[in-house]
Design an enzyme around this catalytic site. Structure first.
Site, short mmCIF file in Angstrom:
data_model
loop_
_atom_site.label_atom_id
_atom_site.label_comp_id
_atom_site.label_asym_id
_atom_site.label_seq_id
_atom_site.Cartn_x
_atom_site.Cartn_y
_atom_site.Cartn_z
N LYS A 99 -10.45 -5.13 -4.24
CA LYS A 99 -11.50 -4.18 -4.60
C LYS A 99 -10.92 -2.87 -5.08
CE LYS A 99 -13.35 -4.12 0.11
NZ LYS A 99 -12.47 -3.58 1.11
N LYS A 138 0.82 -1.21 0.00
CA LYS A 138 0.00 0.00 0.00
C LYS A 138 0.86 1.26 0.00
CE LYS A 138 -4.45 -1.72 1.30
NZ LYS A 138 -5.69 -1.63 2.05
N LYS A 140 -3.73 -11.00 -6.24
CA LYS A 140 -5.03 -11.30 -5.62
C LYS A 140 -6.09 -10.34 -6.18
CE LYS A 140 -5.80 -8.39 -1.60
NZ LYS A 140 -6.59 -8.24 -0.42
P1 ATP Z 1 -8.46 -3.42 -0.36
O1 ATP Z 1 -8.35 -3.93 -1.77
O2 ATP Z 1 -9.18 -2.12 -0.21
O3 ATP Z 1 -7.18 -3.51 0.42
P2 ATP Z 1 -9.40 -5.95 0.54
O4 ATP Z 1 -10.50 -6.51 -0.29
O5 ATP Z 1 -8.05 -6.55 0.40
O6 ATP Z 1 -9.42 -4.39 0.36
P3 ATP Z 1 -10.89 -6.14 3.07
O7 ATP Z 1 -12.13 -5.56 2.60
O8 ATP Z 1 -10.47 -5.62 4.37
O9 ATP Z 1 -9.63 -6.00 2.10
O10 ATP Z 1 -11.00 -7.73 3.12
C1 ATP Z 1 -12.02 -8.39 3.79
C2 ATP Z 1 -11.73 -9.87 3.79
O11 ATP Z 1 -11.64 -10.39 2.46
C3 ATP Z 1 -10.39 -10.24 4.46
O12 ATP Z 1 -10.60 -11.35 5.29
C4 ATP Z 1 -9.49 -10.61 3.31
O13 ATP Z 1 -8.52 -11.57 3.70
C5 ATP Z 1 -10.47 -11.20 2.33
N1 ATP Z 1 -9.99 -11.08 0.95
C6 ATP Z 1 -9.68 -9.94 0.31
N2 ATP Z 1 -9.32 -10.20 -0.97
C7 ATP Z 1 -9.38 -11.56 -1.13
C8 ATP Z 1 -9.12 -12.46 -2.23
N3 ATP Z 1 -8.72 -12.02 -3.40
N4 ATP Z 1 -9.31 -13.77 -2.03
C9 ATP Z 1 -9.72 -14.25 -0.83
N5 ATP Z 1 -9.99 -13.46 0.25
C10 ATP Z 1 -9.82 -12.13 0.11
#
Ligand code: ATP
Ligand code: LTN
Length: 338
Positions: free
Chosen positions: A202, A116, A199
């Protein structure tokens, strides 16, 4: 109800935009399944979202929206506590205390911080750096036993365990040392449809890269049809050599509740086109009921706020019980001199 009857689960997601299929398969789907067996707290971690600059109006909407998505996915307020992190001040308070039990070197090793700070070069704020201490506070405040998260959060969980152990060792064991609960292999790390080595996130720039929970069925199908694969032309599971195909197989398995073995058999004589279309259709089938419930829930803001107010009340009481112990062992004055 006696809280001691069931072990505690805590998890959260950031209100940083629409949730993706990765969030759903890696986290939320598992949360729903844990509600019977555990005493669950599911949090909208809005203070974490502040580590990246947010538009205030959009942020408030995203907070309610994420809570509505939790409910639409099947989190039941009669069984679990759903609340917004900033409405329970003890999170920020304990985060400060835990930051004094966390070493700079430990935080410097966190890959999410490294990623980040690369992506937001003009705003590498101290909160981005100490983010894991706030996450540790979220978890440790409630005596959490299990934390269901995607694989990307494993490192943060390990830090929470280390901080809890260190604090307990310095004083007395007031914190439960939490165990991560990482979804079964494939769905723990859903990959970007355009760059399957990364990965699915969002915050990815490309729309085609991420499947949003609330995307229209035809948009979802289109995204799957355009998913990047390779030129080998054989459906086999090899994360290194064929990451795009492996990702589609994982998604199909998670969405249809099939094993990888079944998937390879099912697609054994097929081309990529069929794998793409069937993955998209399977995802649409699991998301349809979520989308339908979401539309009803988001239409009733008053009810949503009531659920969050109740959740915050329950969480504040539980958090306060832990803070009483924390200030006591640290030698700070008692919480209330009533
Ligand atoms: P950002 O992209 O804004 O960092 P994020 O999607 O990585 O957001 P969170 O919204 O905090 O982060 O994630 C919520 C949950 O989703 C967490 O438990 C994270 O481990 C899971 N998660 C996020 N992306 C993935 C993915 N690609 N595959 C599986 N689990 C995920
Ligand atoms: N850091 C997590 C979100 C998060 C969380 C938590 C998850 C904040 N606090 C406590 C589990 C438990 C993320 O970025 N996915």
């Amino acid at each position: 109800m006696n809280l001691a009857d069931k072990p505690t689960v805590f998890s959260g997601a950031q209100p940083t935009g629409q949730l993706t299929l990765g969030n759903y398969l890696g986290a939320l789907q598992n949360w729903v399944a844990m509600q019977e067996e555990y005493n669950c707290l599911f949090c909208v971690v809005d203070l974490h979202a502040l580590t990246v600059r947010q538009d205030p109006q959009a942020l408030r909407e995203q907070i309610y929206d994420l809570a509505a998505v939790y409910l639409a996915c099947g989190i039941d307020p009669a069984k679990s506590t759903i609340f917004v992190q900033s409405q329970v001040p003890a999170h920020a308070e304990l985060a400060w205390i835990l930051s004094t039990f966390t070493q700079m070197g430990e935080l410097e090793r966190m890959t999410q911080y490294k990623d980040k700070s690369q992506r937001h070069r003009t705003n590498i704020n101290a909160g981005l750096f100490t983010y894991p201490t706030l996450m540790a506070a979220d978890i440790l405040l409630y005596g959490t036993h299990k934390v269901p998260v995607g694989a990307d959060q494993k490192q943060h969980l390990e830090l929470s365990r280390d901080v809890a152990t260190r604090f307990n060792g310095a004083f007395k064991p007031i914190f439960q040392v939490p165990d991560p609960l990482i979804a079964s292999s494939g769905s723990a790390r859903v990959k970007d449809l355009q760059e399957p080595s990364k990965k699915m996130s969002k915050s990815a720039e490309s729309d085609l890269a991420k499947v949003m929970l609330l995307d229209e069925p035809k948009t979802i199908l289109k995204k799957f049809k355009k998913a990047v694969t390779d030129s080998q032309g054989v459906i086999a599971y090899d994360e290194e050599a064929q990451p795009g195909v492996a990702n589609l197989l994982n998604i199909w398995c998670a969405a249809t509740n099939n094993s990888l073995e079944n998937a390879l058999e099912h697609f054994s004589h097929n081309m990529y086109g069929k794998l793409k279309v069937e993955s998209g259709e399977a995802v649409n089938a699991i998301l349809a009921p979520v989308q339908e419930r979401y539309r009803d829930i988001i239409a009733d803001r008053g009810e949503l706020i009531k659920i969050l107010d109740n959740g915050a009340e329950v969480a504040r009481q539980r958090a306060e019980e832990m803070m009483v112990k924390v200030v006591d062992v640290l030698g700070l004055p008692p919480r209330r001199s009533l």
